[in-house]
Design a protein around this motif. Structure first.
Motif, short mmCIF file in Angstrom:
data_model
loop_
_atom_site.label_atom_id
_atom_site.label_comp_id
_atom_site.label_asym_id
_atom_site.label_seq_id
_atom_site.Cartn_x
_atom_site.Cartn_y
_atom_site.Cartn_z
N LYS A 116 0.84 -1.21 0.00
CA LYS A 116 0.00 0.00 0.00
C LYS A 116 0.87 1.25 0.00
N GLU A 118 0.90 5.61 0.77
CA GLU A 118 0.29 6.58 1.69
C GLU A 118 0.68 7.97 1.20
N ASP A 124 -4.28 9.79 2.15
CA ASP A 124 -4.87 8.67 1.40
C ASP A 124 -3.99 7.44 1.47
N ARG A 126 -3.80 3.50 -0.19
CA ARG A 126 -4.45 2.61 -1.17
C ARG A 126 -3.47 1.57 -1.69
N LYS A 127 -3.98 0.58 -2.37
CA LYS A 127 -3.18 -0.50 -2.96
C LYS A 127 -2.12 0.10 -3.88
N CYS A 128 -0.92 -0.44 -3.79
CA CYS A 128 0.17 0.08 -4.63
C CYS A 128 0.93 -1.13 -5.19
N ALA A 140 -5.47 10.72 -5.10
CA ALA A 140 -6.61 11.26 -4.34
C ALA A 140 -6.59 12.79 -4.32
#
Ligand code: BV8
Length: 237
Positions: A116, A118, A124, A126-128, A140
């Motif tokens: 993930k 940041e 935000d 999220r999947k990375c 985001a």
């Protein structure tokens, strides 16, 4: 023994036989990198490209490793304990995704997750799947320059501390698997368990730095001792 409410803490030793490097063994990560340069906010501020490369390499490595018998045994234990009306909380220091892939669901990544990203600007997460760099733009907030790996560095507050400590206080058994017991506050969890009157078992290749605090211990490779121990617990249910 038929514990109903188990908390498991894992460290990099549970992933070692999957080919994921541990940190403090002879060939470990900290033998190759200075943790102050790659796993602290100061290191990231001083040389973000080096830190991105360090985590990009480890993130790329995730596709080349698989869960081992210890990960699958812990996933099976969670399902078995829940089927008999109990609960298992797995708190991991690891940032790999092998516990998820081994079937664990009630999982707290207290040191974050390699898979993930940041954004330090908007928060935000999220999947990375790909690489991060100083040029990465947050999808985001569209701001550049704030992207970092979603991991907890030294000097940063670990995640899910309240959930982990509440689970330990309510447990009837605390298990530590594959950790040297050298990084706090995770290394203090066994003391928290013992002061709450919770039995504590260490499953590790060799005695950890806080081995003396455990009420039971089994030593050997995780792929051998974890499935064996899980089998005993499930047979007792
Ligand atoms: C905090 C990031 C407070 C992700 C990691 C000075 C300044 C700042 C802080 C401190 C300081 N002095 C002390 C501290 C506290 C510090 C700390 O504990 N330092 C130690 C070194 C003394 N802790 C922190 O900074 C923590 N935060 O305290 O915040 C705070 C308060 C308020 C407000 C803000 C902040 C944050 C710690 C998290 C750091 N991040 N990783 C990443 O890059 O991965 S730590 C790193 O160590 C990994 O997460 C790893 O999981 C963790 C623990 O290591 P282990 O998993 O145990 O791995 P290790 O190699 O050590 O051991 C492996 C074991 O497996 C061995 O026992 C081996 O025998 C066994 N094994 C090997 N093979 C097998 C096996 N077992 C079974 N089978 C096998 N086959």
């Amino acid at each position: 023994m038929s514990p109903k409410n188990i908390v498991v803490l894992t460290g990099s030793g549970v992933s070692a036989e999957s080919g994921v490097a541990t940190f403090r063994d002879a060939d470990g990560v900290w033998a190759k990198y200075d943790y102050r340069e790659v796993a602290t906010p100061e290191g990231f501020a001083a040389n973000p490209a080096l830190v991105h490369e360090f985590y990009n390499n480890r993130r790329r490595g995730l596709s080349g490793v698989s869960p081992n018998a210890a990960h699958f045994a812990l996933g099976k234990l969670e399902a078995g304990i829940e089927k008999s009306g109990g609960q298992l909380t797995l708190v991991t220091q690891n940032v790999d995704d092998l516990h998820e892939r081994g079937g664990s669901k009630n999982l707290l990544h207290m040191h974050g997750e390699l898979s993930k990203s940041e954004c330090a600007v908007c928060g935000d997460v999220r999947k990375c799947d790909g690489d991060l760099s100083v040029e990465s733009i947050c999808v985001a907030c569209s701001q550049p320059g704030g992207m970092r790996p979603h991991v907890v560095w030294f000097g940063e507050m670990p995640r899910f501390m309240d959930e982990a400590l509440d689970a330990i206080a309510a447990a009837d058994l605390f298990i530590s698997v594959g950790t040297s017991g050298s990084v706090y506050p995770a290394a203090g969890f066994v003391a928290d368990a013992r002061s709450a009157g919770v039995a504590a078992t260490e499953l590790n290749l060799e005695p950890s730095e806080n081995a003396h605090l455990f009420t039971d211990s089994r030593y050997g490779p995780a792929t051998e001792i974890v499935p064996a121990w899980v089998g005993e617990v499930l047979n007792a249910h």
